[in-house]
Scaffold this motif. Structure first.
Motif, mmCIF file in Angstrom:
data_model
loop_
_atom_site.group_PDB
_atom_site.id
_atom_site.type_symbol
_atom_site.label_atom_id
_atom_site.label_comp_id
_atom_site.label_asym_id
_atom_site.label_seq_id
_atom_site.Cartn_x
_atom_site.Cartn_y
_atom_site.Cartn_z
ATOM 1 N N TYR A 65 36.054 13.152 21.504
ATOM 2 C CA TYR A 65 36.281 12.121 22.443
ATOM 3 C C TYR A 65 37.638 11.565 22.545
ATOM 4 O O TYR A 65 38.608 11.631 23.473
ATOM 5 N N VAL A 66 38.240 10.926 21.205
ATOM 6 C CA VAL A 66 39.591 10.751 20.993
ATOM 7 C C VAL A 66 40.635 11.551 21.498
ATOM 8 O O VAL A 66 41.548 11.124 22.296
ATOM 9 N N ALA A 67 40.432 12.814 20.983
ATOM 10 C CA ALA A 67 41.820 13.628 21.115
ATOM 11 C C ALA A 67 41.652 14.164 22.693
ATOM 12 O O ALA A 67 42.987 13.974 23.189
ATOM 13 N N SER A 107 35.947 1.949 23.791
ATOM 14 C CA SER A 107 35.248 2.685 23.580
ATOM 15 C C SER A 107 35.056 3.174 22.154
ATOM 16 O O SER A 107 33.801 3.930 21.837
ATOM 17 N N PHE A 108 35.949 2.928 21.117
ATOM 18 C CA PHE A 108 35.394 2.938 19.686
ATOM 19 C C PHE A 108 34.009 2.163 19.334
ATOM 20 O O PHE A 108 33.310 3.010 18.702
ATOM 21 N N GLN A 129 32.360 -8.714 20.192
ATOM 22 C CA GLN A 129 32.461 -9.374 18.909
ATOM 23 C C GLN A 129 33.779 -8.663 18.312
ATOM 24 O O GLN A 129 34.430 -9.610 17.544
ATOM 25 N N LYS A 130 33.983 -7.520 18.387
ATOM 26 C CA LYS A 130 35.049 -6.983 17.512
ATOM 27 C C LYS A 130 36.048 -6.172 18.286
ATOM 28 O O LYS A 130 37.295 -5.970 17.518
ATOM 29 N N ALA A 131 36.138 -5.837 19.488
ATOM 30 C CA ALA A 131 37.138 -5.096 20.019
ATOM 31 C C ALA A 131 38.261 -5.877 20.347
ATOM 32 O O ALA A 131 39.519 -5.352 19.973
#
Length: 203
Positions: A65-67, A107-108, A129-131
């Motif tokens: 996904y990330v690459a 997305s992470f 909460q985290k992004a």
């Protein structure tokens, strides 16, 4: 067997020369679980009790996904700003932080939560909460890295360069996610204790 492995290595190497995304995907598929394992080592884990499933999730997310998404962004930004001057590098870095940066953070947490087999609603809640806190940290670091990347590094090596710089960031992501999950668990335990306390007192 050794000859087959050598042939496979030659094929991968040749494909990597033709397709920079292949190099990025392989690098990320190895780098992301490495970051996860380093973070787990800092937790006090070792080969006997590593969470290999967590490392596998990092590998899948990084490589599949990330690459590709990062490669797409690099190609798009290079087409929009083909020059490699410092000024253009700064423009690209700032543009990335208001476009790709928030997308990457969201997305992470969404992707990793879904890989953990959480429900979509749970993934959305965790992301809320985290992004944003994660993005605030990233915006203090990545503009400097990406300015160097866009202004000095050749296009075909940019994904690999960013992946190397990403190792510390991956460790931070793994730490942040684990730390916040532990915090959530503590909150759950405390809430249960508060709920049970009146019952104990009544007894």
């Amino acid at each position: 067997m050794a000859q087959v492995l050598r042939q496979l290595q030659n094929v991968v190497t040749a494909q990597g020369k033709l397709h920079p995304m292949v190099k990025g995907a392989v690098t990320y598929a190895l780098l992301w679980p490495t970051g996860s394992l380093i973070q787990q080592t800092l937790e006090g884990r070792n080969l006997k009790n590593y969470d290999w499933a967590r490392a596998l999730r990092f590998s899948l997310f990084g490589g599949l996904y990330v690459a590709p998404t990062l490669y797409g962004w690099v190609r798009l930004s290079s087409a929009m700003w083909p020059q490699t001057s410092l000024r253009v590098g700064i423009v690209k870095a700032l543009t990335e932080q208001i476009s790709y940066g928030p997308f990457a953070c969201i997305s992470f947490f969404m992707g990793m939560s879904l890989l953990e087999r959480k429900s979509f609603a749970e993934a959305v809640e965790e992301t809320k909460q985290k992004a944003l806190p994660t993005y605030k940290v990233g915006i203090c670091v990545w503009p400097f890295i990406q300015t160097l990347n866009f202004s000095l590094v050749p296009e075909h090596n940019r994904v690999v360069f960013v992946s190397i710089c990403s190792l510390m960031w991956i460790i931070f992501l793994a730490y942040t996610k684990t730390r916040q999950l532990s915090h959530d668990e503590d909150n759950t335990v405390n809430a249960d204790a508060v709920a049970v306390a009146p019952i104990i007192q009544a007894a």
